[in-house]
Enzyme design. Sequence first.
Site, PDB file in Angstrom:
ATOM      1  N   CYS A   6     -50.161 -29.498  25.694  1.00  0.00           N
ATOM      2  CA  CYS A   6     -50.170 -28.004  24.884  1.00  0.00           C
ATOM      3  C   CYS A   6     -51.548 -28.410  23.942  1.00  0.00           C
ATOM      4  O   CYS A   6     -52.897 -27.616  23.469  1.00  0.00           O
ATOM      5  CB  CYS A   6     -49.318 -28.327  23.757  1.00  0.00           C
ATOM      6  N   PRO A  37     -54.126 -24.159  32.266  1.00  0.00           N
ATOM      7  CA  PRO A  37     -55.179 -25.487  32.148  1.00  0.00           C
ATOM      8  C   PRO A  37     -57.110 -24.916  31.647  1.00  0.00           C
ATOM      9  O   PRO A  37     -56.973 -24.078  31.405  1.00  0.00           O
ATOM     10  CB  PRO A  37     -55.088 -25.818  33.333  1.00  0.00           C
ATOM     11  N   ALA A  93     -48.921 -43.681  13.849  1.00  0.00           N
ATOM     12  CA  ALA A  93     -49.962 -43.746  14.039  1.00  0.00           C
ATOM     13  C   ALA A  93     -50.160 -44.687  15.756  1.00  0.00           C
ATOM     14  O   ALA A  93     -48.794 -45.294  15.640  1.00  0.00           O
ATOM     15  CB  ALA A  93     -51.254 -44.345  13.008  1.00  0.00           C
ATOM     16  N   PHE A 139     -45.664 -38.759  29.220  1.00  0.00           N
ATOM     17  CA  PHE A 139     -46.360 -38.812  27.520  1.00  0.00           C
ATOM     18  C   PHE A 139     -45.542 -39.092  26.101  1.00  0.00           C
ATOM     19  O   PHE A 139     -46.236 -39.566  25.339  1.00  0.00           O
ATOM     20  CB  PHE A 139     -47.028 -37.378  27.324  1.00  0.00           C
ATOM     21  N   GLY A 164     -52.383 -41.942  20.030  1.00  0.00           N
ATOM     22  CA  GLY A 164     -52.900 -40.731  20.267  1.00  0.00           C
ATOM     23  C   GLY A 164     -51.831 -39.946  21.422  1.00  0.00           C
ATOM     24  O   GLY A 164     -50.758 -40.349  21.783  1.00  0.00           O
ATOM     25  N   ALA A 172     -41.038 -28.216  22.442  1.00  0.00           N
ATOM     26  CA  ALA A 172     -41.439 -29.966  21.908  1.00  0.00           C
ATOM     27  C   ALA A 172     -41.035 -30.624  23.424  1.00  0.00           C
ATOM     28  O   ALA A 172     -39.617 -30.428  23.683  1.00  0.00           O
ATOM     29  CB  ALA A 172     -41.750 -31.272  20.824  1.00  0.00           C
ATOM     30  N   GLY A 178     -40.497 -22.355  31.951  1.00  0.00           N
ATOM     31  CA  GLY A 178     -39.703 -21.390  32.513  1.00  0.00           C
ATOM     32  C   GLY A 178     -38.671 -21.635  32.945  1.00  0.00           C
ATOM     33  O   GLY A 178     -37.763 -20.810  32.763  1.00  0.00           O
ATOM     34  N   ARG A 196     -39.605 -27.538  44.640  1.00  0.00           N
ATOM     35  CA  ARG A 196     -38.849 -26.991  42.556  1.00  0.00           C
ATOM     36  C   ARG A 196     -37.808 -25.842  43.069  1.00  0.00           C
ATOM     37  O   ARG A 196     -36.671 -26.685  42.671  1.00  0.00           O
ATOM     38  CB  ARG A 196     -40.535 -26.831  42.776  1.00  0.00           C
ATOM     39  N   ASN A 230     -50.577 -25.215  16.977  1.00  0.00           N
ATOM     40  CA  ASN A 230     -50.765 -26.888  18.245  1.00  0.00           C
ATOM     41  C   ASN A 230     -52.086 -27.804  17.508  1.00  0.00           C
ATOM     42  O   ASN A 230     -51.748 -29.478  17.249  1.00  0.00           O
ATOM     43  CB  ASN A 230     -50.612 -26.413  19.336  1.00  0.00           C
TER      44      ASN A 230
END
Length: 663
Positions: free
Chosen positions: A372, A201, A364, A434, A367, A260, A82, A107, A320
Site C-alpha cells: 500500500c 500495482p 525508526a 515485510f 523503512g 494493516a 479479498g 489459490r 497511507n
Amino acid sequence: MNPLPPSAVEADELGALDDSTAPTTPEGSLTFSPPLRPQDDAAYLNLGSRANSPPLSSALSDAAARASPVRNICCVGAGFVGGPTAAVIAFHNPDIRVTVVDRDEKRIRRWNSRHPPIYEPGLNDILRIARDGSRECVVASSPTNCDAAVSSRDDEAAGASEGHPGRLITVAARQPNLVFTTDVAKCVSEADVVLIAVNTPTKSRGNGAGSATDMAAFEAVTAVVAQHASPGTIIVEKSTLALYQPGVHFEVLSNPEFLAAGTAVKDLLHADRILIGSSDTASGHRAAAALASVYASWIPRSRIITTHVFSSELAKLVANSMLAQRISSINSIAAVCDATGADVDEVAGAIGADPRIGGKFLRAGIGFGGSCFKKDVLSLVYLAETLVLPEVASYWRAVIEMNEFARNRFVSRVVKCLNNTLAGKKVTVLGYAFKKDTNDTRESPALDIIRALEEEGPREIAVFDPLCIPAQMADEIGRFAGPGALQSNGGPVAVYADVYAACWGADAVLITTEFDEFRNAPVAAPNADARPADPRPFARAEPHETDLLALQSYLRLSQPSATPSGLDSGPDAEDPLNRFHPMPPCPEDCPDCRAERVTGSAGYGASKEHVAKSRVDWSKVYYHMNRPHWVFDGRGVLDIAGMEKIGFRVESVGRRSRMAMMV
C-alpha cells in the site's frame, strides 16, 4: 573453526511444490477500488451544487429504507484483502451468501483446504465458521466455576440443576455461507453486490512509469464483471462500465479499506471507520445504504462514513501517504541521531508524548514495505504531476526517497563494519515478510537488502522467516534477484527452515522483520491483563458472533493445561466451544502437506494460530558465529545491553550501543 553447518533447504528439493502461497507481486490491491486518477468523465465532474443538497450522510439514512436487501455478495480477487474481508463479512452476515472468485485455481484450492494461502492472526477461526459452518453448542451466559463450554442439551439441563450461575444459552448450528470458486461468470451474474479487490500495482513502463497506477488487471476484471453482472448490481469500484453493456445501469461505489497486514482481521472486526463513496444521486445513496447495511451487522452506524466517490478515493491515498510520511520522517531523524550520538527511541518518545503528534509510526528502522504505502504515495505523486502541481509531487516523492535512503544506509553500515567487503563471508537475514505476524512479502525491505548484499559478493546470504515457507521464499528471490542468485544455481542465497542453521558460521546477522521470535528480552510471565477478557455476561440476550469469537479466544487461553504458548495439545485445544466441523481433508498428493514434511514445519498453513512459542537463543547463535559477532538490528527489537553482555557487537538504526558511547 566452526563445524560444518546444517544444510539449507535446497530450492530444487522443493521446486516441484505448488506456486507461492504468499504472492510477491500485489495479487490483491489493499483497496476495493483503484487510486484516484484524473479523468474527464462528465458524470463525475458535473456534480451540481452540493450546497443546495442534503449531506450525503443524512441522505444515507433516508435511502436506507428504500434500499433493497443484500442477499448475495461476490468478491473478485482472493488475495490479501479479498479473502479476509469476504470471510469477516460472511462471518457477521450468516444470511448473506458471500462468494470469493479467482481464476487462480491453486489459490482457490488452498482457501478450500486447511492450508489457506495467507496468514492473518484470527482468520482461521472466522474461516472455519463461515466456510465450513458450525455445530450447535451451549455456552454459559456468565462465567462458571468450570469455565468451559457445554456441548449438549443434556449437559445444559444438568448444569441448571446443579445451580451454575447465569443461564445456559444454546447457540444454533450455522450453515456455510462463504464459498471460494473459480467460476467468475456464474458468481458475478448472481450477485447483488460485486466487490473488486484485484491487482493495481505501480506502472513499470510507459506513460507515468514509476508513479502511475497500472490499471491493466483492474480493467480486465471490470470488463468481465460488466459483461456478466445483472442490471442494478452494485459494483464496489470506480470505472466506466457502460463500455461493456451499453445502456445498462450499474451503481458504482468506492469502498477503500484501511487494513494493516498482521492485524487485518482485528482491523475488520473493530474498524474505526468504514468509508463509502457514492455519486450524489438518489440511486447512489440507495447503493451506499445497501452496502452500509452489510457492515452495520457488526460496525456501529456512527463509524460508517459516507462521502462523494472522489473524496473517498483521495482519503485512502492521503491516509497511507501520511502514515508513510511519519516513517520516513523518523528515519531521517535516525540518521541525525547516528551522527550526533542521540538515541532515536528517546527522541521519538519525547515527541510522541505530544498529543498533537502521538507515538504511532515513529519506530525508526529500515523503512516501510507492503503493497500500500509506496504505491499510494506514488499515485499521489502522479496525481499532483497530472494536475500540474510539481511542488506537491516533489514533496511526496521525497517520502519514497527517504524510505530508499533508510535501506541503502543500513546495507552500507553492514559493509562498512565488515571491513568494507563481504567477500568470503556469510551474512544471515532474519525476517523476509515485510512486517511481523504476516506472510505478506510484497515490497519487503528484506528483498531489497538481499539484492544489495548480493552485489557485494558474499560467500553466502542465509535467509530465514518464521512464517514464510522456504520454497516460496526461494522462488521469489529467484524471480526478483535472478535465478543465478540462489545457491542451488551457483549463487550465494540459501533459504533455511531453521533459525540456528541459518545463523551457523555467520559473520553478521541482520534483523529485517520485527518478529517476536527475534527479541532477546526475557520471556515475561503471563500477564493476565494482556490475555483476552471474558466477554460474559453478554451485552445481548443472545450472543453475537463477535461475543462467541471472544469467548472462544478467552477459553482457549484459559485452559488449566495450556502450554506457555497458550495452546493445549489436547484434541479440543483449538475448539473449546466445540463448534468447528472437521477440517477439510487434503488429497494424498497435497503439495502443502508435502512442504510441511520436507521442511519439518507447518508454517502459516497450520490450523493453529502462529504464536512466538520460543525466542531465539542468542547465546547459542553467538557460540556458532564468527568473531566479532556482528548483529545489525534493522527493526529496533533487541535490548542492546543484553546482547552486548553475551558478547555481540550490535548496530541498531539510530540507537546507541555501549561500545559507541565509549568512543
